[in-house]
Scaffold this active site. Sequence first.
Site, PDB file in Angstrom:
ATOM      1  N   PRO A  94      44.749  53.234  35.154  1.00 60.93           N
ATOM      2  CA  PRO A  94      45.838  52.291  35.402  1.00 60.93           C
ATOM      3  C   PRO A  94      45.396  50.868  35.010  1.00 60.93           C
ATOM      4  O   PRO A  94      44.230  50.513  35.214  1.00 60.93           O
ATOM      5  CB  PRO A  94      46.100  52.405  36.903  1.00 60.93           C
ATOM      6  CG  PRO A  94      44.925  53.107  37.486  1.00 60.93           C
ATOM      7  CD  PRO A  94      44.263  53.875  36.383  1.00 60.93           C
ATOM      8  N   ASP A  99      32.032  44.529  34.380  1.00 62.53           N
ATOM      9  CA  ASP A  99      32.793  45.632  33.775  1.00 62.53           C
ATOM     10  C   ASP A  99      32.175  46.069  32.447  1.00 62.53           C
ATOM     11  O   ASP A  99      31.917  47.254  32.223  1.00 62.53           O
ATOM     12  CB  ASP A  99      34.255  45.216  33.520  1.00 62.53           C
ATOM     13  CG  ASP A  99      35.066  45.176  34.796  1.00 62.53           C
ATOM     14  OD1 ASP A  99      34.468  45.063  35.878  1.00 62.53           O
ATOM     15  OD2 ASP A  99      36.305  45.266  34.708  1.00 62.53           O
ATOM     16  N   ALA A 114      44.086  47.386  37.732  1.00 64.03           N
ATOM     17  CA  ALA A 114      43.954  47.999  39.053  1.00 64.03           C
ATOM     18  C   ALA A 114      42.548  47.834  39.605  1.00 64.03           C
ATOM     19  O   ALA A 114      42.262  48.249  40.720  1.00 64.03           O
ATOM     20  CB  ALA A 114      44.325  49.475  38.977  1.00 64.03           C
ATOM     21  N   GLY A 115      41.619  47.287  38.793  1.00 65.94           N
ATOM     22  CA  GLY A 115      40.233  47.161  39.251  1.00 65.94           C
ATOM     23  C   GLY A 115      39.364  48.292  38.729  1.00 65.94           C
ATOM     24  O   GLY A 115      38.209  48.441  39.137  1.00 65.94           O
ATOM     25  N   LEU A 116      39.915  49.111  37.824  1.00 65.77           N
ATOM     26  CA  LEU A 116      39.154  50.251  37.300  1.00 65.77           C
ATOM     27  C   LEU A 116      38.530  49.972  35.932  1.00 65.77           C
ATOM     28  O   LEU A 116      37.996  50.880  35.288  1.00 65.77           O
ATOM     29  CB  LEU A 116      40.065  51.481  37.229  1.00 65.77           C
ATOM     30  CG  LEU A 116      40.213  52.224  38.557  1.00 65.77           C
ATOM     31  CD1 LEU A 116      41.449  53.108  38.567  1.00 65.77           C
ATOM     32  CD2 LEU A 116      38.974  53.068  38.843  1.00 65.77           C
ATOM     33  N   GLY A 117      38.622  48.738  35.483  1.00 67.05           N
ATOM     34  CA  GLY A 117      37.950  48.375  34.232  1.00 67.05           C
ATOM     35  C   GLY A 117      38.676  48.850  32.994  1.00 67.05           C
ATOM     36  O   GLY A 117      38.049  49.054  31.945  1.00 67.05           O
ATOM     37  N   SER A 118      39.999  49.010  33.096  1.00 67.13           N
ATOM     38  CA  SER A 118      40.770  49.528  31.963  1.00 67.13           C
ATOM     39  C   SER A 118      40.561  48.710  30.684  1.00 67.13           C
ATOM     40  O   SER A 118      40.362  49.272  29.599  1.00 67.13           O
ATOM     41  CB  SER A 118      42.245  49.574  32.369  1.00 67.13           C
ATOM     42  OG  SER A 118      43.081  49.278  31.311  1.00 67.13           O
ATOM     43  N   ALA A 160      37.102  49.304  29.226  1.00 64.83           N
ATOM     44  CA  ALA A 160      36.985  50.695  28.759  1.00 64.83           C
ATOM     45  C   ALA A 160      37.672  50.852  27.405  1.00 64.83           C
ATOM     46  O   ALA A 160      37.134  51.490  26.497  1.00 64.83           O
ATOM     47  CB  ALA A 160      37.583  51.649  29.793  1.00 64.83           C
TER      48      ALA A 160
HETATM   49  O1  PMV Z   1      39.288  43.686  39.369  1.00 65.72           O
HETATM   50  P1  PMV Z   1      38.236  43.561  38.325  1.00 65.72           P
HETATM   51  O2  PMV Z   1      37.757  44.869  37.823  1.00 65.72           O
HETATM   52  O3  PMV Z   1      38.651  42.624  37.264  1.00 65.72           O
HETATM   53  O4  PMV Z   1      36.952  42.947  39.047  1.00 65.72           O
HETATM   54  C1  PMV Z   1      36.870  41.598  39.385  1.00 65.72           C
HETATM   55  C2  PMV Z   1      35.551  41.342  40.028  1.00 65.72           C
HETATM   56  C3  PMV Z   1      35.319  39.890  40.399  1.00 65.72           C
HETATM   57  O5  PMV Z   1      34.032  39.847  41.000  1.00 65.72           O
HETATM   58  C4  PMV Z   1      36.338  39.435  41.425  1.00 65.72           C
HETATM   59  C5  PMV Z   1      35.360  38.982  39.196  1.00 65.72           C
HETATM   60  C6  PMV Z   1      34.198  39.186  38.248  1.00 65.72           C
HETATM   61  O6  PMV Z   1      34.286  38.636  37.137  1.00 65.72           O
HETATM   62  O7  PMV Z   1      33.187  39.823  38.591  1.00 65.72           O
END
Ligand code: PMV
Length: 309
Positions: A96, A147, A99-103, A106
Amino acid sequence: MTTASAPGKVILIGEHAVVYGRPALAVPVSDLRARVRVEEGSETGVRLRAAQIDFDAWLHEMDEGHPLRRAVDLTLEALQLDSPPSLELEVDSDLPIAAGLGSGAAVTIAIMRGLGAHYGRELPPSEQSTLAFEVEKLHHGTPSGIDNTVIAYGQPVSLIRGADPRLLQLGAPFCLVLGDTGESSPTARAVAGVRQRREQDPKRYEALFDEIADLAIQAREALQEGQIDRLGPLLDRNQSCLEQLGVSTERLEKLIDAARAGGALGAKLSGAGLGGIMLALVEPSRSADVAAALRSAGAAGVYETEVRP
Ligand code: PMV
């Protein structure tokens, strides 16, 4: 035709604090991947397609700052081709978006690997990571680099911003269940919010970052020693710090509570917060129960995955 892929990622511990020089731990999510198919085209130029997002464009017609264009441009530059390319690239992804999964990372790294394979010259992980970091900067101005690092190396990492990543050898595999709130996670806004609040109360925020750093160090030891049980309470304590940083939400906490009630060893939001995903550490035998609990609590997507040494 050549195909290549790259995994997603989750941050186990240390998001936000990593922006302020503290260590963070992240692991690849090998079961959820971005993929690319590369074929020789019939005319000069690069055509990029991503049917899932209705995207179909020639590279030279795209904005130079478009992350997909930048990923292709940087890779072709690194590959030092003798003649102008004639290529068709098709991208698709299980991950997704936002969403925080590094799309984003990736997709970028899948493109790099696909082009590398097509021309018979894979870029090494360190170079994939460095180039992908350039693309990450387009997504939000000041990324920590976590990421691109974890996805390029495809291995658990401990990262301190600006330093060489430390690749971790896990002492044992472990299982995660990920729950997606369905709300997109605005990384730039979450990072800016923390920065603003930190300026108003630096002492409190620095203390929270230090507490998170301490959790990350303990978690790194637990992972390397294969003491997965020790990890759960550390995740819970990290969630409490993230709540105090102001990046948690009601929806995230509803899913986190449901996972804990369903038998998770520990649970927290993962990534920038303000939406996006949460993760739960589970015993393999409880994975299905926790997944069911997340679905009942309204998760928009639920993924069960194992992180292997
Ligand atoms: O939600 P993501 O996968 O973009 O992770 C952000 C992580 C943070 O620490 C909030 C920002 C960063 O650049 O590390």
